[in-house]
Write an enzyme that holds these catalytic residues in place. Structure first.
Site, short mmCIF file in Angstrom:
data_model
loop_
_atom_site.label_atom_id
_atom_site.label_comp_id
_atom_site.label_asym_id
_atom_site.label_seq_id
_atom_site.Cartn_x
_atom_site.Cartn_y
_atom_site.Cartn_z
N GLU A 115 0.86 -1.18 0.00
CA GLU A 115 0.00 0.00 0.00
C GLU A 115 0.90 1.24 0.00
O GLU A 115 2.12 1.13 0.19
CB GLU A 115 -0.94 -0.01 1.21
CG GLU A 115 -2.05 -1.03 1.07
CD GLU A 115 -3.07 -1.03 2.20
OE1 GLU A 115 -3.06 -0.12 3.03
OE2 GLU A 115 -3.87 -1.98 2.24
N HIS A 224 -9.55 9.35 2.06
CA HIS A 224 -9.13 8.22 1.22
C HIS A 224 -9.52 8.54 -0.21
O HIS A 224 -10.66 8.93 -0.48
CB HIS A 224 -9.82 6.94 1.69
CG HIS A 224 -9.19 5.70 1.15
ND1 HIS A 224 -9.21 5.39 -0.20
CD2 HIS A 224 -8.52 4.69 1.76
CE1 HIS A 224 -8.56 4.25 -0.37
NE2 HIS A 224 -8.12 3.80 0.79
N ARG A 266 -2.05 8.98 0.36
CA ARG A 266 -3.45 9.37 0.20
C ARG A 266 -3.68 10.87 0.07
O ARG A 266 -4.56 11.30 -0.67
CB ARG A 266 -4.25 8.89 1.42
CG ARG A 266 -4.37 7.42 1.41
CD ARG A 266 -4.95 6.89 2.67
NE ARG A 266 -4.75 5.45 2.60
CZ ARG A 266 -5.16 4.58 3.49
NH1 ARG A 266 -5.80 4.98 4.55
NH2 ARG A 266 -4.94 3.30 3.32
N HIS A 323 -11.98 9.40 5.85
CA HIS A 323 -11.76 7.97 6.08
C HIS A 323 -11.30 7.64 7.50
O HIS A 323 -11.78 6.70 8.11
CB HIS A 323 -10.73 7.48 5.07
CG HIS A 323 -10.36 6.05 5.20
ND1 HIS A 323 -11.29 5.04 5.10
CD2 HIS A 323 -9.15 5.43 5.42
CE1 HIS A 323 -10.68 3.86 5.24
NE2 HIS A 323 -9.40 4.08 5.45
N ARG A 358 -1.55 9.22 8.39
CA ARG A 358 -1.36 7.84 8.82
C ARG A 358 -0.84 6.96 7.67
O ARG A 358 -1.38 7.00 6.57
CB ARG A 358 -2.68 7.28 9.32
CG ARG A 358 -2.64 5.82 9.73
CD ARG A 358 -3.99 5.40 10.25
NE ARG A 358 -5.00 5.50 9.22
CZ ARG A 358 -5.36 4.51 8.42
NH1 ARG A 358 -4.76 3.34 8.52
NH2 ARG A 358 -6.30 4.68 7.52
#
Ligand code: SIN
Length: 478
Positions: A115, A224, A266, A323, A358
């Site tokens: 990711e 997100h 993101r 998100h 994050r």
């Protein structure tokens, strides 16, 4: 009013709450209160598609996971908290495997996905994109073997604290006294009209603040980039880790020249997408090159099918949505708040572990690690003296029976991905005109923090302050 007493009270039964609960020793009792209408299916942990980040790969290391987390956190991570996350996280994952939890495996052992922001494939999954459901279900089974009492349909109204100590929690028709209390009540992403969360209004954060507990970094809401347009259903970042990419309606791969391309972090992807949308473009996710999509992403596959979309054959129109709430109840490395016997963990809390942004799939890990720390410490608390008479308190109105969608629209439109002073002030002015309740109270604090942070950092993007200040500071709300 009925009065009861528990050694520990946990608000919320997502992964952080359950991870805290299973620390209950034989001679103690714990009560878990939660208000979700469809129970566990509404918890954000249950719905998490992404997986759990953990440095178990042969060429990976705890140090690399630490560095990636710090880098994405954009200068605001608490390094000690990150150290605990990656080190204790690895131990906890090993423990989980020893207890019989199954991560998806292949010929070469546990499969590791990729990711954004990760320099290695290090995302562990279970049952494809159902990791949250599987791991929460596993913890729930462990919790049911202990002296833990579950109270569904209990919505927290208030916390009573006296002279720096939490004393009791108030529900509709009950007051429960405790030795210690843990907030594991989730984030506040549902305050935005476009959100991957359904029941996360952050009301417990307002209740905590009203009882004298400090909140931190509320302006850092993570957006997100890929949710199905006008539907809010998340299309996991791992799709892009498996080769999906973003394209606009002119068939331009607009992320092509950006470092990380479609798998940039993101904040970067969301801003680029919003810029496209502002220019009148539509944005699509092209998943057609992913092999075995149905097996790898069973819930995404069935959801898109249910919506009449053929994700293996056609482009899916996407847009960003709120998100994950990075900000929350301020805690130290022992998961303690500034009230002596009150703790917090998971998305409800803010230890600085995520900094200003994050790292993907660090949240389930955080819930497991800091949930456990909160549980261990909370259950060691000394006997709390029960109040003979409850002091007079001023509860804020709770519940969402007001013009919630008006608030959510304001939050999305004026305090979303691109922020600017006059727009933030406009939202604040409108909210102040509404009748105050837990949701509006928290929304005001989020906007106050966003206004005060006159810089762009991580997922807080100010179009009027594009620079990042050299010496970052946390935003503390008292
Ligand atoms: C995702 O699957 O893209 C979400 C994972 C996360 O939020 O960490």
């Amino acid at each position: 009013m009925e009065k009861e007493f528990f050694d520990a009270i946990i608000i919320g039964r997502g992964l952080a709450g359950l991870s805290a609960a299973i620390e209950t020793p034989k001679n103690k009792n714990t009560a878990v209160f939660f208000s979700e209408k469809i129970h566990e299916k509404n918890s954000s942990s249950f719905k998490a598609q992404g997986g759990i980040a953990c440095a178990i790969g042969k060429t990976d290391s705890i140090e690399m996971h630490f560095q990636d987390t710090i880098k994405v956190g954009a200068g605001l991570c608490n390094e000690n908290a990150v150290k605990i996350l990656v080190e204790k996280g690895k131990e906890k994952i090993k423990e989980l495997i020893d207890l019989g939890f199954e991560f998806d495996s292949g010929e070469n052992g546990i499969k590791l996905g990729l990711e954004a922001g990760h320099s290695k494939n290090r995302i562990l999954h279970s049952n494809g994109d159902n990791t949250g459901k599987e791991v929460t279900g596993f913890y729930l089974k462990l919790a049911k073997e202990k002296n833990i009492h579950f109270f569904p349909e209990h919505k927290l109204k208030e916390l009573i604290a006296v002279k720096g100590t939490g004393k009791a929690v108030v529900f509709e028709n009950k007051i429960i006294h405790f030795n210690s209390l843990i907030f594991a009540s989730g984030g506040y992403s549902s305050l935005y009209s476009k959100s991957t969360n359904k029941e996360s209004f952050g009301e417990a954060n307002s209740i905590a603040l009203n009882a004298g507990i400090e909140l931190m970094d509320l302006e850092f809401e993570q957006f997100h980039p890929t949710t199905i347009k006008d539907n809010n259903f998340l299309l996991s970042e791992r799709l892009r880790g498996e080769g999906a990419f973003l394209v606009n309606d002119l068939n331009e791969k607009f992320m092509k020249s950006i470092p990380g391309k479609s798998l940039a972090t993101r904040d970067v992807v969301s801003i680029e997408m919003i810029n496209q949308i502002k220019k009148g473009r539509k944005v699509f996710l092209d998943c057609r090159k992913i092999e075995n999509l149905k097996e790898k992403f069973p819930s995404i596959y069935s959801k898109t099918k249910e919506l009449g979309l053929k994700i293996e054959e056609e482009l899916i129109e996407v847009e960003p949505a709120a998100h994950y709430s990075i900000g929350g109840i301020k805690i130290d490395l022992n998961a303690r708040t500034n009230l002596k016997n009150v703790f917090a963990a998971g998305e409800a809390s803010c230890s600085g572990v995520h900094g200003a942004n994050r790292l993907a799939s660090n949240s389930l890990l955080e819930a497991i690690v800091f949930g456990s720390i909160a549980g261990v410490n909370a259950l060691k608390e000394k006997k709390n003296e029960v109040l003979k008479k409850e002091p007079k308190i001023n509860p804020i109105k709770s519940g969402t029976d007001f013009n919630l969608s008006f608030l959510q629209e304001l939050m999305w439109k004026y305090t979303g991905i691109r922020r600017k002073k006059d727009r933030l002030e406009k939202a604040l002015k409108e909210i102040k005109k509404m009748q105050s309740n837990n949701c509006t109270f928290l929304a005001e604090k989020i906007i106050d923090s966003a206004l005060k942070r006159e810089e762009s950092r991580g997922c807080h993007y100010r179009v009027d302050f594009l620079e990042t200040i050299k010496k970052p500071e946390h935003s503390i709300i008292k």
